[in-house]
Design an enzyme around this catalytic site. Structure first.
Site, mmCIF file in Angstrom:
data_model
loop_
_atom_site.group_PDB
_atom_site.id
_atom_site.type_symbol
_atom_site.label_atom_id
_atom_site.label_comp_id
_atom_site.label_asym_id
_atom_site.label_seq_id
_atom_site.Cartn_x
_atom_site.Cartn_y
_atom_site.Cartn_z
ATOM 1 N N ASP A 42 -9.329 16.826 -16.818
ATOM 2 C CA ASP A 42 -9.472 15.010 -16.807
ATOM 3 C C ASP A 42 -8.914 14.610 -18.404
ATOM 4 O O ASP A 42 -9.451 15.176 -19.098
ATOM 5 C CB ASP A 42 -10.712 14.377 -16.485
ATOM 6 C CG ASP A 42 -10.821 12.917 -16.854
ATOM 7 O OD1 ASP A 42 -10.031 12.587 -17.486
ATOM 8 O OD2 ASP A 42 -11.725 12.561 -15.811
ATOM 9 N N TYR A 82 -17.628 14.139 -15.793
ATOM 10 C CA TYR A 82 -18.507 12.794 -16.234
ATOM 11 C C TYR A 82 -18.898 13.232 -15.088
ATOM 12 O O TYR A 82 -18.872 13.785 -14.103
ATOM 13 C CB TYR A 82 -17.238 12.191 -16.759
ATOM 14 C CG TYR A 82 -17.439 10.516 -16.353
ATOM 15 C CD1 TYR A 82 -18.260 10.096 -16.741
ATOM 16 C CD2 TYR A 82 -17.051 10.263 -15.136
ATOM 17 C CE1 TYR A 82 -18.852 8.675 -16.369
ATOM 18 C CE2 TYR A 82 -17.179 8.165 -14.471
ATOM 19 C CZ TYR A 82 -18.159 7.849 -15.402
ATOM 20 O OH TYR A 82 -18.493 6.910 -14.801
ATOM 21 N N ARG A 116 0.946 -1.728 0.339
ATOM 22 C CA ARG A 116 -0.494 -0.422 -0.317
ATOM 23 C C ARG A 116 0.765 1.180 0.103
ATOM 24 O O ARG A 116 0.351 2.055 0.315
ATOM 25 C CB ARG A 116 -0.706 0.137 0.945
ATOM 26 C CG ARG A 116 -2.133 0.934 1.811
ATOM 27 C CD ARG A 116 -3.266 1.280 1.995
ATOM 28 N NE ARG A 116 -2.965 0.100 2.941
ATOM 29 C CZ ARG A 116 -2.239 0.120 4.610
ATOM 30 N NH1 ARG A 116 -2.290 2.049 4.592
ATOM 31 N NH2 ARG A 116 -2.557 -0.286 5.774
HETATM 32 C C1 LIG Z 1 -13.746 11.260 -18.514
HETATM 33 C C2 LIG Z 1 -13.476 10.237 -17.807
HETATM 34 N N1 LIG Z 1 -13.192 10.447 -16.491
HETATM 35 C C3 LIG Z 1 -13.258 9.511 -15.302
HETATM 36 C C4 LIG Z 1 -13.452 7.937 -15.099
HETATM 37 C C5 LIG Z 1 -14.348 7.370 -14.303
HETATM 38 O O1 LIG Z 1 -12.832 6.173 -14.801
HETATM 39 P P1 LIG Z 1 -13.417 4.782 -14.207
HETATM 40 O O2 LIG Z 1 -14.589 3.841 -14.393
HETATM 41 O O3 LIG Z 1 -12.039 4.174 -14.029
HETATM 42 O O4 LIG Z 1 -13.632 5.550 -12.159
HETATM 43 C C6 LIG Z 1 -15.214 7.795 -17.105
HETATM 44 C C7 LIG Z 1 -15.155 6.435 -16.075
HETATM 45 O O5 LIG Z 1 -16.008 6.701 -17.937
HETATM 46 C C8 LIG Z 1 -14.344 8.797 -17.663
HETATM 47 O O6 LIG Z 1 -15.230 8.422 -18.736
#
Ligand SMILES: Cc1ncc(COP(=O)(O)O)c(C=O)c1O
Length: 392
Positions: free
Chosen positions: A182, A110, A56
């Site tokens: 992101d 998202y 961890r």
């Molecule tokens: C743009 C974006 N960020 C984050 C995530 C979350 O990722 P995870 O499903 O790996 O937790 C997603 C999932 O679809 C996503 O499309």
């Protein structure tokens, strides 16, 4: 001393030395704990980070993945997580976002990211949602509320909106805000936010980095100092990626450039074909000249690459017609992910944006007939043929 069968069974083979040559592919280290020949070394590993002690706190296969992501994103370091949401959670906590400190965020975030921000970090009064492609509105929000952070995505889901990240970053920094991007949809192959001053880059590695639909993971790429703090935090969060998942992600990343090239080229062909179909009311793809953010995409992204996702709206269609179309698909699979080598189609009204409710969803421009296609690396002709036979 170890003559009894059961003892030998537990320890046999452990004294084989590590290989003398260098393995040409990364090794998987599943060990959770590390032992040392003397107690001083164990203490140094435990308390001074001088070696591995407990997984961890860090482990070798994860470290290889982190280094690889940092290299591709051009950041000093990166920290891996068990999922993209785990990575976002880490990034928000490290940014010290608290309910009383305003955050400016893209309205198109998202859904799970929005929920995480809203439920756990900035309460509704502190969360200022903006149309992230409206430069004036973003600038005004930053000037007005002096946010702790600005949170956005390189390409939004499912409307594929592209914000002017360099301009937003400049405005945010002028007002002391941190910028968290992101970069899941673009990947560092198309765009590296760090090159334009972004402080924290987040990935759902589940998508293009992994690329094969067989691993859930996330990464935060950032400065060495922030990565250090994220690792300390991870000791208590415990949202660590496993070594097998790290290995699969690394294996996927080896072909990221090849896959992105193919997926972007396929997506452009599919988008161009869809654009000419009478049963399609609207095609959303940054590579099409009529797309509002086309010029910005050209300016920001790798030349002639506009991402592997195409969204489109079936003409005069609502749930029954969309369901019939989805069920008629033979090659393209229907499911709630993206970025895989396989083409995947999703109906936002049913899945990713269901929780918004119809009114808010429509307000955001996500109609009843809108679907999102993550274009895979199959032959573009076959993807088009499948769409053709399934469309009304
Ligand atoms: C743009 C974006 N960020 C984050 C995530 C979350 O990722 P995870 O499903 O790996 O937790 C997603 C999932 O679809 C996503 O499309």
């Amino acid at each position: 001393m170890t003559n009894h069968f059961s003892t030998r069974a537990v320890h046999a083979g452990n004294d084989v030395p590590p290989p003398r040559g260098h393995p040409v592919s990364p090794s998987i280290y599943p060990a959770v704990t590390y032992t040392y020949d003397n107690m001083d070394d164990l203490s140094a590993a435990l308390h001074e980070n001088a070696g591995y002690s407990y997984s961890r706190y860090g482990s070798p296969t994860i470290a290889i993945l982190e280094k690889a992501v940092a290299t591709l994103e051009g950041t000093e370091d990166a920290v891996a997580y068990a999922s993209g949401m785990g990575a976002l959670h880490g990034a928000f906590a490290q940014a010290a976002i608290t309910p009383d400190r305003p955050v400016v965020a893209a309205r198109s975030l998202y859904g799970a990211t929005y929920t995480l921000l809203n439920k756990m970090y900035a309460d509704s009064a502190a969360l200022h949602l903006v149309d992230i492609t409206d430069r004036k509105a973003v600038q005004a929000a930053i000037e007005q509320v002096h946010p702790r952070a600005v949170v956005l995505e390189t390409i939004s889901n499912p409307l594929l909106k592209i914000p002017d990240i360099p301009a937003i970053t400049q405005a945010a920094h002028q007002h002391g805000a941190l910028v968290i991007v992101d970069n899941t949809f673009a990947t560092p192959y198309l765009y590296r936010p760090n090159d334009h001053g972004v402080d924290v880059v987040v990935h759902s590695a589940t998508k293009y980095l992994g690329g094969h639909g067989d691993v859930l993971g996330g990464v935060v790429a950032t400065t060495a100092q922030r990565a250090h703090e994220l690792r300390l935090q991870q000791r208590s969060f415990g949202a660590n990626l496993g070594p097998f998942e790290a290995w699969l992600t690394l294996r996927g990343m080896r072909t990221l450039a090849l896959r992105m090239r193919e997926q972007c080229a396929n997506a452009l062909r599919v988008a161009q074909w869809l654009h000419d179909q009478p049963s399609i009311a609207r095609v959303i793809y940054p590579g099409l000249p009529h797309y509002p953010d086309h010029d910005l995409a050209q300016q920001l992204f790798r030349a002639d690459h506009f991402g592997g996702v195409v969204s489109f709206e079936l003409r005069a269609a609502a749930e029954p017609e969309v369901f019939r179309f989805m069920e008629a698909l033979k090659l393209i699979q229907t499911g709630t992910s993206l970025g895989d080598v396989y083409s995947l189609l999703l109906y936002p009204a049913q899945s990713s944006h269901h929780a918004l409710g119809r009114e808010e969803r429509l307000r955001q421009g996500i109609g009843d007939g809108l679907v999102r296609l993550s274009v895979g690396i199959e032959d573009a002709e076959d993807i088009i043929a499948d769409l053709k036979q399934a469309l009304p």
